[in-house]
Each structure stands twice: as structure tokens, then as C-alpha cells.
Design a protein around this motif. Structure first.
Motif, mmCIF file in Angstrom:
data_model
loop_
_atom_site.group_PDB
_atom_site.id
_atom_site.type_symbol
_atom_site.label_atom_id
_atom_site.label_comp_id
_atom_site.label_asym_id
_atom_site.label_seq_id
_atom_site.Cartn_x
_atom_site.Cartn_y
_atom_site.Cartn_z
ATOM 1 N N LEU A 1 0.835 -1.203 0.000
ATOM 2 C CA LEU A 1 0.000 0.000 0.000
ATOM 3 C C LEU A 1 0.866 1.249 0.000
ATOM 4 O O LEU A 1 0.588 2.211 -0.725
ATOM 5 C CB LEU A 1 -0.932 -0.004 1.214
ATOM 6 C CG LEU A 1 -1.798 1.246 1.388
ATOM 7 C CD1 LEU A 1 -2.672 1.484 0.170
ATOM 8 C CD2 LEU A 1 -2.660 1.128 2.647
ATOM 9 N N ASP A 2 1.933 1.239 0.789
ATOM 10 C CA ASP A 2 2.830 2.410 0.841
ATOM 11 C C ASP A 2 3.442 2.681 -0.531
ATOM 12 O O ASP A 2 3.512 3.831 -0.982
ATOM 13 C CB ASP A 2 3.936 2.178 1.869
ATOM 14 C CG ASP A 2 3.382 1.950 3.275
ATOM 15 O OD1 ASP A 2 2.236 2.359 3.515
ATOM 16 O OD2 ASP A 2 4.083 1.363 4.106
ATOM 17 N N GLU A 3 3.896 1.624 -1.210
ATOM 18 C CA GLU A 3 4.486 1.782 -2.542
ATOM 19 C C GLU A 3 3.450 2.272 -3.542
ATOM 20 O O GLU A 3 3.754 3.110 -4.406
ATOM 21 C CB GLU A 3 5.075 0.453 -2.998
ATOM 22 C CG GLU A 3 6.282 -0.007 -2.195
ATOM 23 C CD GLU A 3 6.663 -1.445 -2.493
ATOM 24 O OE1 GLU A 3 6.061 -2.037 -3.419
ATOM 25 O OE2 GLU A 3 7.557 -1.989 -1.807
ATOM 26 N N CYS A 4 2.230 1.765 -3.430
ATOM 27 C CA CYS A 4 1.171 2.183 -4.344
ATOM 28 C C CYS A 4 0.870 3.667 -4.171
ATOM 29 O O CYS A 4 0.731 4.390 -5.166
ATOM 30 C CB CYS A 4 -0.091 1.344 -4.094
ATOM 31 S SG CYS A 4 -1.484 1.755 -5.173
ATOM 32 N N LEU A 5 0.777 4.132 -2.935
ATOM 33 C CA LEU A 5 0.503 5.545 -2.687
ATOM 34 C C LEU A 5 1.618 6.425 -3.248
ATOM 35 O O LEU A 5 1.356 7.457 -3.884
ATOM 36 C CB LEU A 5 0.347 5.791 -1.184
ATOM 37 C CG LEU A 5 -0.907 5.204 -0.528
ATOM 38 C CD1 LEU A 5 -0.807 5.281 0.991
ATOM 39 C CD2 LEU A 5 -2.155 5.944 -1.007
ATOM 40 N N ARG A 6 2.862 5.997 -3.030
ATOM 41 C CA ARG A 6 3.996 6.788 -3.523
ATOM 42 C C ARG A 6 3.996 6.841 -5.048
ATOM 43 O O ARG A 6 4.120 7.922 -5.649
ATOM 44 C CB ARG A 6 5.301 6.181 -3.020
ATOM 45 C CG ARG A 6 6.544 6.967 -3.461
ATOM 46 C CD ARG A 6 7.820 6.316 -2.997
ATOM 47 N NE ARG A 6 8.031 5.015 -3.627
ATOM 48 C CZ ARG A 6 8.070 3.858 -2.977
ATOM 49 N NH1 ARG A 6 7.898 3.828 -1.660
ATOM 50 N NH2 ARG A 6 8.268 2.729 -3.627
ATOM 51 N N ASP A 7 3.852 5.692 -5.704
ATOM 52 C CA ASP A 7 3.890 5.646 -7.158
ATOM 53 C C ASP A 7 2.704 6.381 -7.772
ATOM 54 O O ASP A 7 2.834 7.045 -8.812
ATOM 55 C CB ASP A 7 3.898 4.193 -7.634
ATOM 56 C CG ASP A 7 5.190 3.471 -7.266
ATOM 57 O OD1 ASP A 7 6.140 4.151 -6.825
ATOM 58 O OD2 ASP A 7 5.242 2.235 -7.410
ATOM 59 N N PHE A 8 1.536 6.255 -7.139
ATOM 60 C CA PHE A 8 0.342 6.915 -7.663
ATOM 61 C C PHE A 8 0.515 8.432 -7.639
ATOM 62 O O PHE A 8 0.212 9.119 -8.628
ATOM 63 C CB PHE A 8 -0.876 6.506 -6.834
ATOM 64 C CG PHE A 8 -2.152 7.168 -7.256
ATOM 65 C CD1 PHE A 8 -2.863 6.714 -8.353
ATOM 66 C CD2 PHE A 8 -2.646 8.265 -6.554
ATOM 67 C CE1 PHE A 8 -4.046 7.329 -8.749
ATOM 68 C CE2 PHE A 8 -3.823 8.886 -6.940
ATOM 69 C CZ PHE A 8 -4.524 8.413 -8.035
ATOM 70 N N CYS A 9 1.011 8.963 -6.526
ATOM 71 C CA CYS A 9 1.169 10.417 -6.405
ATOM 72 C C CYS A 9 2.249 10.955 -7.338
ATOM 73 O O CYS A 9 2.154 12.080 -7.831
ATOM 74 C CB CYS A 9 1.480 10.786 -4.958
ATOM 75 S SG CYS A 9 0.084 10.546 -3.845
ATOM 76 N N CYS A 10 3.278 10.147 -7.593
ATOM 77 C CA CYS A 10 4.321 10.565 -8.534
ATOM 78 C C CYS A 10 3.802 10.558 -9.965
ATOM 79 O O CYS A 10 4.134 11.427 -10.768
ATOM 80 C CB CYS A 10 5.528 9.638 -8.418
ATOM 81 S SG CYS A 10 6.468 9.838 -6.897
ATOM 82 N N THR A 11 2.974 9.562 -10.299
ATOM 83 C CA THR A 11 2.465 9.426 -11.666
ATOM 84 C C THR A 11 1.323 10.395 -11.943
ATOM 85 O O THR A 11 1.203 10.913 -13.056
ATOM 86 C CB THR A 11 1.982 7.984 -11.905
ATOM 87 O OG1 THR A 11 3.032 7.074 -11.582
ATOM 88 C CG2 THR A 11 1.572 7.780 -13.360
ATOM 89 N N TYR A 12 0.491 10.645 -10.927
ATOM 90 C CA TYR A 12 -0.684 11.515 -11.098
ATOM 91 C C TYR A 12 -0.627 12.635 -10.052
ATOM 92 O O TYR A 12 -1.381 12.642 -9.081
ATOM 93 C CB TYR A 12 -1.974 10.703 -10.938
ATOM 94 C CG TYR A 12 -2.018 9.485 -11.835
ATOM 95 C CD1 TYR A 12 -2.353 9.604 -13.181
ATOM 96 C CD2 TYR A 12 -1.722 8.216 -11.332
ATOM 97 C CE1 TYR A 12 -2.391 8.496 -14.004
ATOM 98 C CE2 TYR A 12 -1.755 7.101 -12.143
ATOM 99 C CZ TYR A 12 -2.086 7.240 -13.478
ATOM 100 O OH TYR A 12 -2.118 6.144 -14.292
ATOM 101 N N PRO A 13 0.249 13.609 -10.233
ATOM 102 C CA PRO A 13 0.456 14.656 -9.216
ATOM 103 C C PRO A 13 -0.753 15.554 -8.982
ATOM 104 O O PRO A 13 -0.822 16.218 -7.946
ATOM 105 C CB PRO A 13 1.644 15.451 -9.770
ATOM 106 C CG PRO A 13 1.624 15.199 -11.245
ATOM 107 C CD PRO A 13 1.138 13.795 -11.408
ATOM 108 N N LEU A 14 -1.709 15.601 -9.912
ATOM 109 C CA LEU A 14 -2.882 16.445 -9.729
ATOM 110 C C LEU A 14 -4.045 15.703 -9.081
ATOM 111 O O LEU A 14 -5.076 16.303 -8.783
ATOM 112 C CB LEU A 14 -3.331 17.033 -11.080
ATOM 113 C CG LEU A 14 -2.325 17.968 -11.757
ATOM 114 C CD1 LEU A 14 -2.887 18.494 -13.063
ATOM 115 C CD2 LEU A 14 -1.959 19.121 -10.836
#
Length: 322
Positions: free
Chosen positions: A121-134
């Protein structure tokens, strides 16, 4: 015997007061008129009148009420099921309309059980925010049964929880397996001892999750506590993992925690694991979503990314027995 008059669908559509449906849902969820009035900051007569008007519009009695009695009728049950879906759809209108004008943005509502601790979950949150910053994310912690209820009514994007009883309207994907042990804090007399007999735990003041009940998803933990004789002296409870751990660390009592979550506190000298050390209660954690919900782009991307993280993690690394 007289027939129940048929309701004209078109007339019903135009005459139904949608605010009455909202009040009806609130009455059912609160379990009474007085609690609803307090929550909605209305007078009890106003709430009672709203229920009476709704019953008049649908032509059916919806709730049997009396001294010590509050129960939905068959018509009330059917109307409540439809009403919470309508409520969920209305709650999502703002998100849907925002995506029409600005498709690069999206809001994700993640609802999770409090003891969901996993690097996936931590990795998913990090990758998601990096890929979709808005995109934006909102995380709310609640009991597993509430997680599923939010998804059924479509007021949440995705959930992570236990699923002792699965809902037919939802889809589930196994995320990881955790194991619950019994722990005490450093101020407890049993702390640091390696020669503890299970019989010494009987009657000890204990801490428990609010959802640790025989009919809940943590039923295996309930059975372990009962076998150890911890059920009769409950001194603290909470639905939140951090508060359970706080009470155990403070010496309020001994209680259950996921072994992989408690590991760092054990290594740091704040917690001590008590028997049993094998055959621990096994709890399955699932990712849950509603396939009928209309998701925005951010929600779809988050669910896809989370499921990809799970599929890319070998099964043996999703079993937290160690």
C-alpha cells in the motif's frame, strides 16, 4: 380483502421529496428518531413528520415503532437498500462533474481497516502520487463491515479490509495474510520473561479491538482470547490499531496485535510477545471495490496500480507469518 393501490411510477418520480429519503436513511442508520434528530440538529417532531410524509408518499409503513421496538418492515428494507445506492450516487456527482471539465484531476476515497499495514500500500501511494500529481487521495479508517457498506453505497472508491462475510455486489482480491499474537508492554510484570506458562495469562486485564466479536471478521482472535482466559477482564477497547498498541504499551493490559506490525516495537523494547507462539490466528486482508460504481480516471488508475502491486508480489511475500 382490498388490494394495495398501484403506484404510478411517473407521478411517484415527480412527487417524491428526495430530502425525505435522506432523512429515512439517517433514521435507519441512527436506529431511532431521537438519535437522528440530534445528529441532524432537528426537532424530534420534525423527523417523525418527515418519516410519516415519506410513508404517505410510498403508501407503505416503513418502520415498526413502539416502546423498545424499532424495526424495518419489508417495504422499509427494500426502500433502504435502494436509498443508500441513490445517496452514494449523489455523493459522487461532484467528483464526476469535476472530471468532465478537468480530466487530469481526480479524487480517490480509500477506506481501510486500522490494522492494514503493508509495504504494498505504501508503494502504491507513492507511485500513484508521482504518476498523477494532480490527483488527490482521502484515507478514512473504519471497521471492516463499514468499509464494505461504504463500497456498496458507492460513497468510497476502494477499500482494504477483512471480509468474514463477503457482499454479493462487491469484488475482492486477496492482498496479504497477517497473524495476531498477544503482547504486553514494558511496564507489565510478564515483560521480558521467556518461561511464561499460558495459564499465567488467564484473568489478566486485557485490551481488544471493538470489532473483536464472535460475529465479526476478527472472530479467530476472539477465540484465541477466550482460550487464554482473557475474555472476562476487558479493561480497554478501540477500533484503531494505534490506540490498541498505545494501551498495551502503557501497561493498561495485554492484547492482540498483528505480529508483523508489532515487530519494530518488540525490537525497540516497548512490546513483548506472550504465548502462544505458534498456531496464531490467521487473518486475510482484501482489496475490495464495487464493479458497478462509476469511477473517475484517478480511481481506476489507483485500483489498477494496487492490483498490479499485489500480482507482482510473490504469494510467499504476502504471507506475514514471519
Amino acid at each position: 380483502m382490498g388490494r394495495t393501490p398501484l403506484i404510478d411510477p411517473e407521478r411517484f418520480l415527480h412527487e417524491l421529496d428526495w430530502n425525505l429519503l435522506r432523512t429515512f436513511v439517517a433514521i435507519v442508520q441512527a436506529g431511532g428518531i431521537s438519535k437522528t434528530a440530534e445528529a441532524m440538529r432537528l426537532s424530534q417532531p420534525s423527523v417523525s413528520a418527515a418519516l410519516k410524509r415519506l410513508e404517505g408518499q410510498v403508501g407503505k409503513k416503513l418502520i415498526d415503532r413502539g416502546p423498545g421496538t424499532f424495526a424495518l418492515t419489508e417495504a422499509g428494507c427494500q426502500l433502504y437498500t435502494e436509498a443508500i445506492e441513490i445517496r452514494g450516487s449523489v455523493l459522487r456527482l461532484a467528483t464526476v462533474l469535476r472530471d468532465v471539465t478537468d480530466v487530469v484531476k481526480g479524487h480517490v476515497r480509500l477506506v481501510i481497516a486500522s490494522h492494514v499495514v503493508t509495504p504494498m500500500l505504501d508503494e502504491c501511494l507513492r507511485d500513484f502520487c508521482c504518476t498523477y500529481p494532480l490527483a488527490t487521495i482521502e484515507i478514512e479508517v473504519m471497521a471492516s463491515r463499514q468499509v464494505q457498506a461504504r463500497l456498496v453505497e458507492r460513497s468510497a472508491s476502494v477499500g482494504i479490509c477483512l471480509a468474514h462475510v463477503q457482499q454479493a455486489k462487491l469484488q475482492y482480491a486477496h492482498m496479504f495474510t497477517e497473524y495476531f499474537g498477544i503482547f504486553c508492554g514494558r511496564f507489565h510484570p510478564l515483560f521480558g520473561r521467556e518461561d511464561i506458562d499460558r495459564a499465567e495469562l488467564k484473568g489478566q486485564p486485557s485490551i481488544s479491538f471493538v470489532t473483536d466479536q464472535m460475529n465479526e471478521a476478527l472472530r479467530p482472535v476472539t477465540l484465541m482470547r477466550a482460550e487464554l482466559g482473557l475474555s472476562d477482564h476487558l479493561v480497554g477497547s478501540s477500533p484503531n490499531l494505534e490506540e490498541i498498541k498505545r494501551m498495551i504499551c502503557a501497561g493498561v493490559g495485554i492484547g492482540p496485535l498483528p505480529v508483523h506490525v508489532a515487530r519494530l516495537d518488540v525490537e525497540g523494547g516497548f512490546l513483548w510477545q506472550l504465548p502462544p507462539y505458534s498456531g496464531l490466528p490467521q487473518i486475510e486482508i482484501n482489496v475490495v471495490w464495487n464493479p458497478d460504481a462509476k469511477l473517475n480516471r484517478a480511481e481506476r488508475a489507483f485500483i489498477d496500480l494496487l492490483l498490479l502491486k499485489i500480482s507482482n508480489t510473490p504469494p510467499e511475500l504476502r504471507d506475514y507469518q514471519r
